[in-house]
Design an enzyme around this catalytic site. Structure first.
Site, short mmCIF file in Angstrom:
data_model
loop_
_atom_site.label_atom_id
_atom_site.label_comp_id
_atom_site.label_asym_id
_atom_site.label_seq_id
_atom_site.Cartn_x
_atom_site.Cartn_y
_atom_site.Cartn_z
N ILE A 197 0.83 -1.20 0.00
CA ILE A 197 0.00 0.00 0.00
C ILE A 197 0.87 1.25 0.00
CG2 ILE A 197 -1.72 1.32 1.29
CD1 ILE A 197 -2.82 -1.35 2.33
N PRO A 254 1.92 -1.83 9.85
CA PRO A 254 1.06 -2.77 10.59
C PRO A 254 1.20 -2.55 12.08
CG PRO A 254 2.99 -3.90 9.70
CD PRO A 254 3.00 -2.52 9.12
N GLU A 262 -12.27 2.03 17.98
CA GLU A 262 -13.12 2.18 16.81
C GLU A 262 -14.25 1.15 16.76
OE1 GLU A 262 -10.79 -0.09 13.20
OE2 GLU A 262 -10.34 2.00 13.54
N HIS A 314 -13.24 4.17 8.44
CA HIS A 314 -12.50 2.97 8.07
C HIS A 314 -12.98 2.45 6.72
CE1 HIS A 314 -9.89 -0.33 10.10
NE2 HIS A 314 -9.70 -0.33 8.79
N ASN A 368 4.63 -1.33 18.88
CA ASN A 368 4.75 -0.04 18.21
C ASN A 368 3.58 0.88 18.50
OD1 ASN A 368 2.90 -1.47 16.68
ND2 ASN A 368 3.84 -1.03 14.70
N ASP A 421 -8.47 7.56 8.96
CA ASP A 421 -9.50 6.60 8.57
C ASP A 421 -9.67 5.52 9.64
OD1 ASP A 421 -11.41 5.59 6.66
OD2 ASP A 421 -9.98 4.00 6.14
N ASP A 432 11.15 2.50 6.47
CA ASP A 432 10.69 1.15 6.80
C ASP A 432 11.88 0.37 7.32
OD1 ASP A 432 9.51 -1.49 6.78
OD2 ASP A 432 8.06 -0.74 5.32
N ALA A 485 -3.72 3.47 8.79
CA ALA A 485 -3.18 2.19 9.26
C ALA A 485 -3.98 1.68 10.46
CB ALA A 485 -1.71 2.33 9.60
N ARG A 486 -3.61 2.09 11.66
CA ARG A 486 -4.31 1.73 12.88
C ARG A 486 -4.24 2.90 13.86
NH1 ARG A 486 -6.28 -1.64 10.31
NH2 ARG A 486 -6.53 -3.88 10.69
#
Length: 335
Positions: free
Chosen positions: A157, A207, A265, A299, A213, A260, A176, A235-236
């Site tokens: 992504i 992730p 959530e 989301h 993290n 998002d 990364d 992402a999260r």
């Protein structure tokens, strides 16, 4: 007797796709609601479960599934942090995910949210919706082709979003821990600190690993960002310190934030709260009040036709391979 799968979180518009792609003739029990503690009994009589994000596959629900004889707990999402892998392993359950579907779905949304804040279109349309067509200094902006975009997390992504920005002429930096050959063709890898210091728009595609993290985008990193920086999280929610974001926005040390995904959530998405005053956490309520500098979406990153077809097809293949060979493709296990 056909293999019966309880599929949770299936919207009405998704039903035709579940049926059309069912080449293995599974017996499908399509359930609109996400899996909760209150509807886990829907699984009775089924052989397997297919989940999506925001379904609750914690120890309590997995214990119920074990009582019902469920051995396959699959998710049609990339992320799997909604499944208690330790508990699943204790019951001998197999867990699998969909490691990739249309990367454009999330990448396009991330770019769109970034551009809405970057070019102040949310601000503009919120004013014109009220009949106000005056031009204010807030409308003034840079242009994407001469700006720097930071992509944190350069998987499928992240690389796809980077390619979209490159197509607009932007300079794209990447961070990364694993620098793939594909990513090296698109981004210039730098340290995380350099990325946040130089980027006009920062997009997060990492992730989430609980306990490892959490809040990786924290107050220290945000302090290194330029005051005009835009931060986008598809992402999260757990990856971002929302309190630090709120403080930076209020102090004009950050120009905009789009997300998002949210904290807690499961209490939000898929529901009509009636008002953002009903958001579960004070920090979310305070951030929502900063619209249009803050944009929340429900989301919806993967809600495209190609993405849906991909996640359903791969899920069906995961079940088929597991049943015919005993090997579970795309399996995830407790570490």
């Amino acid at each position: 007797m056909a293999f019966k799968i309880a599929c949770y979180g299936v919207h009405d518009y998704e039903v035709p796709f579940f049926k059309k792609l069912n080449k293995y003739d599974y017996d499908l029990k399509l359930i609109t609601a996400f899996l909760t503690h209150d509807n886990v009994e829907e699984i009775k009589g089924c052989d397997a479960v297919l989940l999506r994000g925001n379904c609750i596959a914690d120890a309590q629900n997995l214990a119920k599934m074990n009582d019902y004889g469920i051995k396959y707990v699959f998710t049609r999402t990339i992320g799997y942090d909604h499944i208690d892998l330790q508990a699943a392993a204790g019951y001998g359950m197999k867990v699998a995910r969909v490691p990739g579907y249309s990367a454009y779905s999330v990448a396009e949304l991330a770019l769109t949210l970034g551009m809405m804040l970057f070019r102040h279109t949310a601000y503009a349309t919120s004013r014109t919706a009220q009949g106000n067509y005056q031009v204010t200094p807030t409308y003034f902006s840079k242009e994407a082709h001469s700006s720097t975009i930071g992509i944190i997390g350069t998987g499928h992504i992240g690389v796809t979003e980077a390619e979209l920005w490159k197509g607009m002429g932007a300079t794209v930096l990447g961070y990364d821990v694993f620098q793939s050959d594909a990513a090296k063709q698109v981004v210039d890898f730098v340290s995380l600190e350099e990325l946040v210091e130089k980027s006009d728009i920062i997009s997060l595609h990492v992730p989430y690993f609980p306990g490892q993290n959490d809040k990786m985008i924290n107050a220290d990193l945000i302090a290194k960002m330029q005051p005009h920086t835009i931060l986008v999280n598809t992402a999260r929610g757990e990856l971002v310190d929302y309190d630090a974001v709120l403080a930076a926005l209020k102090e004009n040390r950050l120009d905009g934030f789009a997300s998002d995904v949210l904290l807690e959530e499961g209490q939000v998405f898929g529901k009509d709260l009636g008002s953002n005053d009903q958001l579960p956490l004070p920090v979310l309520r305070d951030l929502a009040k900063l619209y249009p500098k803050v944009l929340f979406t429900p989301h919806m990153g993967s809600l495209t036709e190609p993405a849906l077809e991909g996640m359903i097809s791969v899920s069906y293949d995961n079940f088929h391979t597991a049943l015919t060979t005993g090997k579970v493709p795309n399996e995830v296990t407790a570490k």
